[in-house]
Design an enzyme around this catalytic site. Structure first.
Site, PDB file in Angstrom:
ATOM      1  N   SER A  41       0.984  -1.422  -0.029  1.00  0.00           N
ATOM      2  CA  SER A  41       0.009  -0.090  -0.113  1.00  0.00           C
ATOM      3  C   SER A  41       0.782   1.473  -0.074  1.00  0.00           C
ATOM      4  CB  SER A  41      -1.039  -0.371   0.944  1.00  0.00           C
ATOM      5  OG  SER A  41      -1.321  -1.351   1.193  1.00  0.00           O
ATOM      6  N   ILE A  42       0.530   2.080  -0.955  1.00  0.00           N
ATOM      7  CA  ILE A  42       0.523   3.329  -0.735  1.00  0.00           C
ATOM      8  C   ILE A  42       1.027   3.948   0.419  1.00  0.00           C
ATOM      9  CG2 ILE A  42       1.372   5.749  -1.786  1.00  0.00           C
ATOM     10  CD1 ILE A  42      -0.066   4.274  -4.546  1.00  0.00           C
ATOM     11  N   ASP A  86     -14.615   2.174   8.815  1.00  0.00           N
ATOM     12  CA  ASP A  86     -15.471   1.787   7.389  1.00  0.00           C
ATOM     13  C   ASP A  86     -15.517   3.739   7.236  1.00  0.00           C
ATOM     14  OD1 ASP A  86     -16.814   2.015   5.471  1.00  0.00           O
ATOM     15  OD2 ASP A  86     -17.473  -0.049   5.861  1.00  0.00           O
ATOM     16  N   VAL A  87     -14.990   4.179   6.138  1.00  0.00           N
ATOM     17  CA  VAL A  87     -15.867   5.607   5.864  1.00  0.00           C
ATOM     18  C   VAL A  87     -17.003   5.880   5.278  1.00  0.00           C
ATOM     19  CG1 VAL A  87     -13.397   6.420   5.931  1.00  0.00           C
ATOM     20  CG2 VAL A  87     -14.012   5.403   3.939  1.00  0.00           C
ATOM     21  N   TYR A 178      -9.867   3.890 -16.129  1.00  0.00           N
ATOM     22  CA  TYR A 178     -10.028   3.660 -14.809  1.00  0.00           C
ATOM     23  C   TYR A 178     -11.922   4.558 -14.811  1.00  0.00           C
ATOM     24  CZ  TYR A 178      -8.061   5.879 -10.958  1.00  0.00           C
ATOM     25  OH  TYR A 178      -7.651   6.501  -9.544  1.00  0.00           O
ATOM     26  N   LYS A 185     -12.230  10.661  -8.666  1.00  0.00           N
ATOM     27  CA  LYS A 185     -10.671  11.030  -8.162  1.00  0.00           C
ATOM     28  C   LYS A 185     -10.963  13.105  -8.652  1.00  0.00           C
ATOM     29  CE  LYS A 185      -7.795   8.354  -6.609  1.00  0.00           C
ATOM     30  NZ  LYS A 185      -7.722   8.122  -5.254  1.00  0.00           N
ATOM     31  N   ILE A 214       1.345   2.238 -10.017  1.00  0.00           N
ATOM     32  CA  ILE A 214       2.205   1.473  -8.681  1.00  0.00           C
ATOM     33  C   ILE A 214       1.102  -0.070  -8.874  1.00  0.00           C
ATOM     34  CG2 ILE A 214       3.464   0.897  -6.993  1.00  0.00           C
ATOM     35  CD1 ILE A 214       3.007   4.052  -6.588  1.00  0.00           C
ATOM     36  N   THR A 216      -0.418  -2.166  -6.725  1.00  0.00           N
ATOM     37  CA  THR A 216      -1.022  -2.229  -4.873  1.00  0.00           C
ATOM     38  C   THR A 216      -2.099  -3.088  -5.073  1.00  0.00           C
ATOM     39  OG1 THR A 216      -2.361  -0.527  -6.055  1.00  0.00           O
ATOM     40  CG2 THR A 216      -0.142   0.038  -4.928  1.00  0.00           C
ATOM     41  N   ALA A 218      -5.052  -2.254  -5.063  1.00  0.00           N
ATOM     42  CA  ALA A 218      -6.258  -1.357  -5.660  1.00  0.00           C
ATOM     43  C   ALA A 218      -6.099  -1.073  -7.245  1.00  0.00           C
ATOM     44  CB  ALA A 218      -6.540   0.514  -5.368  1.00  0.00           C
TER      45      ALA A 218
HETATM   46  N1  LIG Z   1      -1.806   2.652  -7.167  1.00  0.00           N
HETATM   47  C1  LIG Z   1      -2.026   3.465  -8.129  1.00  0.00           C
HETATM   48  O1  LIG Z   1      -1.647   2.637  -8.989  1.00  0.00           O
HETATM   49  C2  LIG Z   1      -2.255   4.576  -7.869  1.00  0.00           C
HETATM   50  C3  LIG Z   1      -1.813   5.476  -8.553  1.00  0.00           C
HETATM   51  C4  LIG Z   1      -2.745   6.923  -7.833  1.00  0.00           C
HETATM   52  C5  LIG Z   1      -3.235   6.610  -6.818  1.00  0.00           C
HETATM   53  N2  LIG Z   1      -3.768   5.970  -6.205  1.00  0.00           N
HETATM   54  C6  LIG Z   1      -4.148   5.994  -4.467  1.00  0.00           C
HETATM   55  O2  LIG Z   1      -3.698   5.118  -3.888  1.00  0.00           O
HETATM   56  C7  LIG Z   1      -4.731   5.539  -2.227  1.00  0.00           C
HETATM   57  C8  LIG Z   1      -4.000   3.756  -2.244  1.00  0.00           C
HETATM   58  O3  LIG Z   1      -4.237   2.573  -3.059  1.00  0.00           O
HETATM   59  P1  LIG Z   1      -3.009   2.095  -3.047  1.00  0.00           P
HETATM   60  O4  LIG Z   1      -2.707   1.936  -4.566  1.00  0.00           O
HETATM   61  O5  LIG Z   1      -1.892   2.102  -2.337  1.00  0.00           O
HETATM   62  O6  LIG Z   1      -3.988   0.861  -2.498  1.00  0.00           O
HETATM   63  P2  LIG Z   1      -4.683  -0.172  -1.524  1.00  0.00           P
HETATM   64  O7  LIG Z   1      -5.528  -0.929  -1.702  1.00  0.00           O
HETATM   65  O8  LIG Z   1      -3.306  -0.634  -0.715  1.00  0.00           O
HETATM   66  O9  LIG Z   1      -4.826   1.177  -0.805  1.00  0.00           O
HETATM   67  C9  LIG Z   1      -6.418   1.220  -0.638  1.00  0.00           C
HETATM   68  C10 LIG Z   1      -6.949   1.499   0.777  1.00  0.00           C
HETATM   69  O10 LIG Z   1      -8.172   2.071   0.686  1.00  0.00           O
HETATM   70  C11 LIG Z   1      -9.334   1.308   1.539  1.00  0.00           C
HETATM   71  N3  LIG Z   1     -10.288   1.327   2.045  1.00  0.00           N
HETATM   72  C12 LIG Z   1     -11.380   0.803   0.210  1.00  0.00           C
HETATM   73  N4  LIG Z   1     -12.375   1.161   0.922  1.00  0.00           N
HETATM   74  C13 LIG Z   1     -12.840   1.285   2.316  1.00  0.00           C
HETATM   75  C14 LIG Z   1     -13.613   1.826   2.998  1.00  0.00           C
HETATM   76  N5  LIG Z   1     -14.665   1.626   2.334  1.00  0.00           N
HETATM   77  N6  LIG Z   1     -13.315   2.664   4.421  1.00  0.00           N
HETATM   78  C15 LIG Z   1     -11.967   2.138   4.369  1.00  0.00           C
HETATM   79  N7  LIG Z   1     -10.982   2.502   3.325  1.00  0.00           N
HETATM   80  C16 LIG Z   1     -11.230   1.776   2.337  1.00  0.00           C
HETATM   81  C17 LIG Z   1      -8.392   0.185   1.751  1.00  0.00           C
HETATM   82  O11 LIG Z   1      -8.989  -0.859   2.856  1.00  0.00           O
HETATM   83  C18 LIG Z   1      -7.224   0.183   1.089  1.00  0.00           C
HETATM   84  O12 LIG Z   1      -6.258   0.422   2.859  1.00  0.00           O
HETATM   85  C19 LIG Z   1      -6.155   5.037  -3.717  1.00  0.00           C
HETATM   86  O13 LIG Z   1      -6.400   6.478  -3.115  1.00  0.00           O
HETATM   87  C20 LIG Z   1      -5.563   4.870  -4.855  1.00  0.00           C
HETATM   88  O14 LIG Z   1      -7.555   5.470  -6.179  1.00  0.00           O
HETATM   89  C21 LIG Z   1      -3.304   5.356  -6.020  1.00  0.00           C
END
Ligand SMILES: NC(=O)c1ccc[n+]([C@@H]2O[C@H](COP(=O)([O-])OP(=O)(O)OC[C@H]3O[C@@H](n4cnc5c(N)ncnc54)[C@H](O)[C@@H]3O)[C@@H](O)[C@H]2O)c1
Length: 282
Positions: A41-42, A86-87, A178, A185, A214, A216, A218
């Site tokens: 996770s980021i 849970d948000v 997407y 977003k 990246i 991950t 998600a």
């Molecule tokens: N991975 C990429 O390529 C990328 C690029 C740009 C932005 N992002 C953004 O970075 C952020 C983190 O994503 P990531 O890539 O680290 O993946 P990740 O799957 O590790 O993280 C996503 C998180 O969202 C949480 N989540 C989902 N539904 C939820 C809810 N109802 N309540 C609380 N938490 C909830 C999950 O538990 C998870 O920890 C996201 O907003 C994603 O859109 C990711």
């Protein structure tokens, strides 16, 4: 570079190493981390970087299934609180504030690293897969949650504190597949700016990091992600992809005193991808 196998392109390393320490840039800061799902996770990279720089951490996770993954990581890094949130539920957000107040009287940094879209919404024709439910759920969890969390935690956030969220280029331009997440977003980035204006009077800064793709959990839900990583690395001005640590470096800048006069900003951490128009692969 042009001779490289495209499947290797997502691992082209940056020429410079990141410094192992910045001398305690986040010393004494209390940071609430959302969005850790696993060690890819980021948010996890951000948590580690903040901890290395002297921050105290608390974590949230959404529901029991996630707790199993998050708790060992959070405990291993000395978390002060690990809270079920849970948000999509107001009562969870309110309870999180109450639980955090038991251990901390303030929060200096809130990291919003949450994105979710229902299965199927990120695979197929936008017209067909963007149902009312897909729209409602994606917008609620991925965009509204920033506002909900900001409202709930604002009373705990002193002047000088900050909020950072994670976004993606699909908010600005169309990225095939997407889909509704791009719309969410865009709403997230606009909400970030409105929050920055509103919370500025309380001395709270609000910013976004627009990360390049990246691998991950998600990201795995987006159709064609693997191909995109390879193609992206070949096309970006820096001819490589970014990683979780690059996002953590940006978060350190935005959430530390280094960013004290930066708010309402979308900081692109994408090897320059967002500046490109049409790219010839010749
Ligand atoms: N991975 C990429 O390529 C990328 C690029 C740009 C932005 N992002 C953004 O970075 C952020 C983190 O994503 P990531 O890539 O680290 O993946 P990740 O799957 O590790 O993280 C996503 C998180 O969202 C949480 N989540 C989902 N539904 C939820 C809810 N109802 N309540 C609380 N938490 C909830 C999950 O538990 C998870 O920890 C996201 O907003 C994603 O859109 C990711």
């Amino acid at each position: 570079m042009s001779q490289m196998d495209p499947k290797d392109l997502d691992v082209v390393p940056a020429p410079e190493e990141l410094p192992s320490s910045l001398g305690g840039l986040m010393r004494g800061k209390r940071v609430l981390m959302t969005g850790v799902a696993n060690d890819r996770s980021i948010a996890w990279a951000i948590a580690q970087a903040f901890q290395r720089e002297g921050a105290e951490l608390a974590f949230t996770y959404p529901g029991e299934a996630m707790e199993k993954r998050v708790r060992p990581l959070a405990e291993g890094i000395g978390a002060k609180a690990i809270i079920d949130c849970d948000v999509s539920k107001d009562e969870d957000i309110d309870r999180s504030v109450a639980e955090l107040r038991k251990v901390w009287d303030r929060v200096d940094v809130l990291v919003h690293s949450i994105g979710y879209a229902p299965r199927g919404a990120l695979d197929g024709r936008f017209t067909e897969v963007t149902t009312r439910d897909a729209w409602r759920i994606t917008m609620d969890v991925s965009a509204y949650s920033l506002i909900g969390l900001a409202r709930a935690f604002r009373p705990m956030m002193p002047a000088g504190s900050s909020i950072v969220t994670l976004t993606y280029y699909g908010a600005e331009k169309v990225v095939r597949n997407y889909n509704v997440m791009g719309v969410a977003k865009a709403a997230l980035e606009a909400s970030m700016r409105y929050l920055a204006e509103d919370l500025g009077q309380d001395g709270i800064r609000v910013n976004a990091i627009s990360a390049g793709p990246i691998k991950t959990l998600a990201a795995a839900g987006i159709k064609g992600m693997r191909t995109m990583l390879g193609e992206n690395a070949a096309k970006t001005p820096l001819r490589r992809n970014v990683d979780q640590e690059d996002c953590a470096s940006a978060a350190l800048y935005l959430c530390s005193p280094l960013g004290r006069n930066v708010t309402g900003e979308v900081l692109h951490v994408d090897a320059g991808q967002n500046i490109l128009g049409v790219v010839s692969m010749e």
